[in-house]
Motif scaffolding. Structure first.
Motif, PDB file in Angstrom:
ATOM      1  N   PHE A 482      -9.471  -3.828  37.702  1.00 30.02           N
ATOM      2  CA  PHE A 482      -9.954  -3.528  36.357  1.00 30.02           C
ATOM      3  C   PHE A 482      -9.499  -4.494  35.283  1.00 30.02           C
ATOM      4  N   ARG A 486     -13.825  -7.884  34.240  1.00 34.31           N
ATOM      5  CA  ARG A 486     -14.738  -8.274  33.175  1.00 34.31           C
ATOM      6  C   ARG A 486     -14.625  -9.762  32.865  1.00 34.31           C
TER       7      ARG A 486
ATOM      8  N   VAL B 132      -9.227  -8.636  25.037  1.00 34.12           N
ATOM      9  CA  VAL B 132      -8.937  -8.426  26.458  1.00 34.12           C
ATOM     10  C   VAL B 132      -8.132  -7.169  26.730  1.00 34.12           C
ATOM     11  N   ASN B 135      -9.599  -4.462  28.624  1.00 38.39           N
ATOM     12  CA  ASN B 135      -9.795  -4.546  30.074  1.00 38.39           C
ATOM     13  C   ASN B 135      -8.793  -3.699  30.846  1.00 38.39           C
ATOM     14  N   VAL B 293     -18.130  -1.350  22.493  1.00 39.14           N
ATOM     15  CA  VAL B 293     -18.507  -2.624  23.105  1.00 39.14           C
ATOM     16  C   VAL B 293     -19.379  -2.407  24.331  1.00 39.14           C
ATOM     17  N   SER B 294     -19.112  -1.342  25.088  1.00 44.52           N
ATOM     18  CA  SER B 294     -19.968  -1.192  26.271  1.00 44.52           C
ATOM     19  C   SER B 294     -21.385  -0.799  25.876  1.00 44.52           C
ATOM     20  N   GLN B 297     -22.951  -4.060  24.643  1.00 41.93           N
ATOM     21  CA  GLN B 297     -23.278  -4.998  25.723  1.00 41.93           C
ATOM     22  C   GLN B 297     -24.496  -4.535  26.512  1.00 41.93           C
ATOM     23  N   LYS B 304     -31.510  -9.899  26.366  1.00 46.66           N
ATOM     24  CA  LYS B 304     -30.890 -11.185  26.698  1.00 46.66           C
ATOM     25  C   LYS B 304     -30.132 -11.774  25.517  1.00 46.66           C
ATOM     26  N   ARG B 306     -26.350 -11.864  23.333  1.00 44.80           N
ATOM     27  CA  ARG B 306     -24.944 -11.738  23.689  1.00 44.80           C
ATOM     28  C   ARG B 306     -24.157 -11.243  22.484  1.00 44.80           C
TER      29      ARG B 306
END
Lengths: 583, 583
Positions: A482, A486, B132, B135, B293-294, B297, B304, B306
């Protein structure tokens, strides 16, 4: 259950049943000689470490009797000598200091409870075969902790050399307090202390050579005398203090040490301290275990013997239990005494049992002789012993090898010196683990090509390799989980987008992927989806057995646009030739 | 600094400078239509979520105005709609409950402070580009947390449907309390509540199809009407309650909602709560960020486009800051409203700004119309919305894929339901990390041989391979670090000792070793030493560039008895042929 299996089971938990059956006269005489030497060495050491722990001197003797017998019964090392050691004594002092205990009796009982808890924890870890937990103490953390403890202990003993009274539990506190009281230095104490220090340094560095040179002693005998050298400092300064009545000049002495058998009993009076002592007991157990096992392993390797790390937990647990029940405090296997025991020729754990008898005799009859022993001499013994533990080169060695290891050792040393031993070692472990997780969360991804004339594929940036513009191979240099899934997904997609017009196939080389967790599976599915949208196919190569087993439990392999190849060479060869045919 | 670089720098932090320059009439009309639909949908939702957070209804409206403008200025997603969401409202309630606040004003101010802290943390993480950290929330932990939160929220709303008063912050507490008060159920409230629930479930499942079938509406229009369906429940139950005077039958209504602009100001009165709110604010920020964010995204991928994860931190930080300064509470990007916004054709973040205007109009003029709105209707809205978040299949999917992932999701769900949202999600993260460390501490070591007809080497237990009795090759399937170094050392030595009489060379295949830390280096040195004592040589193969760089900084390569081979094939070929010559 057959008799044979009962015996085999007992041997596992009682190694004495194994070596005891082969015990003969040769072993006996070797063990006896070793026991005498270790006894002479242990008398001053055990007193000194008890004082370091803040306990009356006799507690050190008590902690050196039954624990040795317990280890002789349960231990697997032939040479390990258990008893009070410097670092564990410091940790005991640090565990008991914040409890605000008023009387010496309370303090002694609390130390016994600490040993009881530690013994129970070690036994528990042993029965559940949890010796592996020690692996979470990395080498830099242990080395940093031992070095910092050595400095802390040496600093804490300076007050006895100067004859002043000082508070403070961390290095800056100790040193500034010492500096503030420098004008109260007692001259007689300082002379005794410095003389003992000088003599003990000479014992350690030059005595063996001098005995060989001037008295023609054999090398072995000279080394043995040098090992028990501290006893001469004890005898010499005791006699001088008695003869010159230095007590009236202000030299602090050990004073009355009670004569007799160790008091036997469970330290129940301290049961209310269990919650406060549990955390320190755990740290102390793990540190003691790591120290003891590494000494045992080093000595076992010299004789091509092996020790059993899980049985060592049982043995140290039993040693601490018996220390708790006989008026002692936490113990473990010590480096210096084990080396002496080994060099003196100890053949079996029975040497430890004989040492216990020697120390019992000391406790019964010799303690009145210790009345005039100056505390400065014991402090000097400790300082010389612990300075050999201090090795600041671990800082430079770790720095030159890796920044992460340096960070772990630096954190451990800095926090042990300033915030205390428990905070220091716990922070070291946490920092090491966090740095490991941090490193694995930032995976290395290498683009690889074929090494000419071989079927081997390496990084295009480091080697001259053959590549194909239509086939992109990325080697993923980390297990996928995990924390990095990403990021890996982004790295792969970004690399593909840079050459989206020429690339037709993407191979992920999985030779270094040891794990794909549920989150990483989602990222692989996302990569597959995005490449499909771009009209590219995704392939895997060199997927290991365990990872392949895992992937087969999901739908990913059915949904993947390409195939799984046994080797990267097969994948490259297959995809390249198909494109060549199309072209 | 040139003008161009100033503009480029500004565009990085203000994406509006990028899309704003290309804004035209087409974008304007698309955005306006989307804004109207989202406004109608958000009015009941924002009131309901404010009540869920334990706040007055108008706070939900305030939190839906300025934050939308802030996100429009700073956000990189074209479709994300921010505002109050279910999970963050639950976390707000859970953060404020233990503070023991007395008045509603104190409660509102504390919620504002929570948003301020969360905004500051998100901005800080954005400036330091720390996206990050998200994550470290694994997919199973997020999925488990969302599911458990959904169950907890639904259970917390049942009291409004039954019209009873219930305490309790965890699922067992809520349900048992509800059961105990079941006899106090208010019939009129229950009828309103069940009717609203039934209607809303139909809106979600059958309304769009029914509108197409019976009224011949286009698929798109039918879907849009179904999305704003909850407003019909709001209007219908409000009218019924007013017309039949259901308040006198015991139906609880929203009551007076103040009309006017949101109150502007920093919630300084709550500064003393900062220490207590900092922890919850951090968890809430990370969870909100991951959720937002998910969603962003997922929607960006469909067009298409970002998004920039670090800029999203800035945008959400600004949104929370502005919520705090305008009488609101913590906000983030929500799934349902963003999908509606996307489906309704929003082209740019300007749609969010137009929605803000719509909600401002509502706050200024429409709140008196909400007086007779039953709380049961809002509870029904929440229940239907959050039950779509509940997906217990994550438990079975994780179980079938890996026990470790199952343990993480199970811990998260169980603790979120019983011990609270913060404990639940924090334990999930800690358990995931510990399991990862535990797994890597028990490395897989495979004995490998050559796959016939290739230069590829695989596990002898899984493949038919060629081996040589004199050459033992072990593939180490894990990065080597302190937690597994000792274990790997033992595994290698044990395997060698089993065939010590035939083996002459040992090759450690390092294709899967991505790291060798200082402790592992010591273990490699120990292996080299022990093999040397046995008269064997140690070789390495397929050592990666970064690992090789590291090893070159030590003395290990000079001390190693054998060589480092580029490929395993070279190593095997070389060592085998040399032995053939000797034989």
């Amino acid at each position: 259950m057959s008799l044979k299996s009962v015996i085999a089971g007992s041997v596992r938990y009682l190694p004495i049943l194994d070596w005891g059956r082969r015990y003969g006269r040769v072993e006996l005489s070797s063990d006896l000689i070793a026991a005498v030497i270790v006894t002479v060495m242990l008398i001053p050491q055990s007193l000194a470490y008890a004082l370091l722990a803040g306990l009356p001197a006799e507690v050190g003797l008590y902690a050196s009797i039954l624990p040795l017998v317990a280890y002789a019964l349960f231990g697997t090392s032939r040479a390990l000598a258990v008893g009070p050691v410097a670092v564990i004594s410091l940790m005991t002092a640090s565990a008991l200091a914040p409890l605000g205990l008023q009387s010496v009796t309370e303090y002694v009982t609390a130390a016994g409870m600490l040993a009881l808890l530690s013994g129970a924890m070690l036994l528990g870890m042993g029965f559940f075969r949890m010796g592996v937990v020690a692996n979470f103490l990395s080498h830099p953390v242990i080395a940093g902790f031992i070095t910092a403890s050595g400095l802390l202990i040496a600093a804490s003993q300076l007050k006895h050399i100067l004859g002043v009274s000082v508070q403070g539990h961390n290095l800056p506190g100790l040193l500034s307090d010492l500096f503030a009281h420098l004008d109260e230095t007692n001259p007689a104490t300082l002379i005794i202390g410095l003389a003992a220090l000088a003599f003990l340094f000479w014992v350690r560095k030059g005595m063996a050579a001098a005995l060989q040179r001037h008295f023609g002693l054999s090398r072995h005998l000279a080394a043995t005398l040098a090992r028990i050298g501290p006893i001469f400092a004890v005898i010499g300064t005791t006699l001088v203090t008695w003869a010159l009545d230095l007590q009236s000049w202000g030299v602090a002495v050990v004073g009355t040490v009670p004569t007799g058998l160790p008091p036997v009993g469970v330290p129940w009076e301290a049961w209310s301290l269990i919650p406060a002592l549990a955390g320190p007991a755990l740290l102390l157990s793990v540190i003691g275990y790591v120290e003891s096992v590494s000494v045992a392993q080093t000595l076992a390797a010299k004789k091509k013997q092996r020790i059993d790390p899980n049985q060592e937990l049982i043995a140290l647990g039993a040693a601490n239990m018996s220390s708790a029940l006989s008026g002692g405090y936490p113990v473990t296997g010590g480096f210096a005494r084990s080396v002496v025991n080994f060099d003196a020729g100890a053949e079996t754990p029975a040497a430890g049992a004989f040492t216990a008898v020697g120390l019992l005799v000391a406790a019964l009859f010799l303690t009145p002789l210790l009345y005039f022993l100056p505390k400065a001499t014991l402090a000097a013994t400790i300082i010389v012993a612990v300075l050999s533990l201090v090795d600041l080169s671990i800082l430079t060695r770790a720095w030159s090898y890796s920044r992460a290891d340096f960070a772990a050792v630096f954190t451990t040393i800095a926090l042990t010196l300033t915030a205390g031993v428990e905070t220091g070692v716990a922070s070291g472990v946490v920092v090491s683990l966090l740095l490991f997780v941090w490193k694995t969360s930032r995976p290395h991804v290498a683009e690889v090509g074929q090494v000419p004339g071989s079927q081997h594929f390496r990084n295009i940036l480091r080697h001259h390799v053959v590549t194909d513009p239509h086939v992109l191979t990325l080697r993923i240099d980390e297990s996928l989980y995990f924390a990095n899934a990403r990021r890996m997904e982004d790295m792969v997609v970004e690399r593909v987008l840079r050459d989206r017009n020429t690339i037709r196939h993407v191979i992920l080389m999985f030779s270094a992927v040891n794990e794909v967790d549920f989150s990483a599976l989602e990222s692989l599915e996302a990569i597959n989806q995005r490449l499909r949208d771009l009209g590219l196919t995704l392939h895997l190569s060199e997927v290991k057995g365990p990872v392949m087993d895992r992937l087969k439990r999901s739908h990913f392999l059915q949904e993947m646009t390409g195939q799984v190849f046994l080797s990267q060479y097969e994948a490259f060869d297959h995809l390249r030739s198909r494109d060549a045919r199309i072209a």
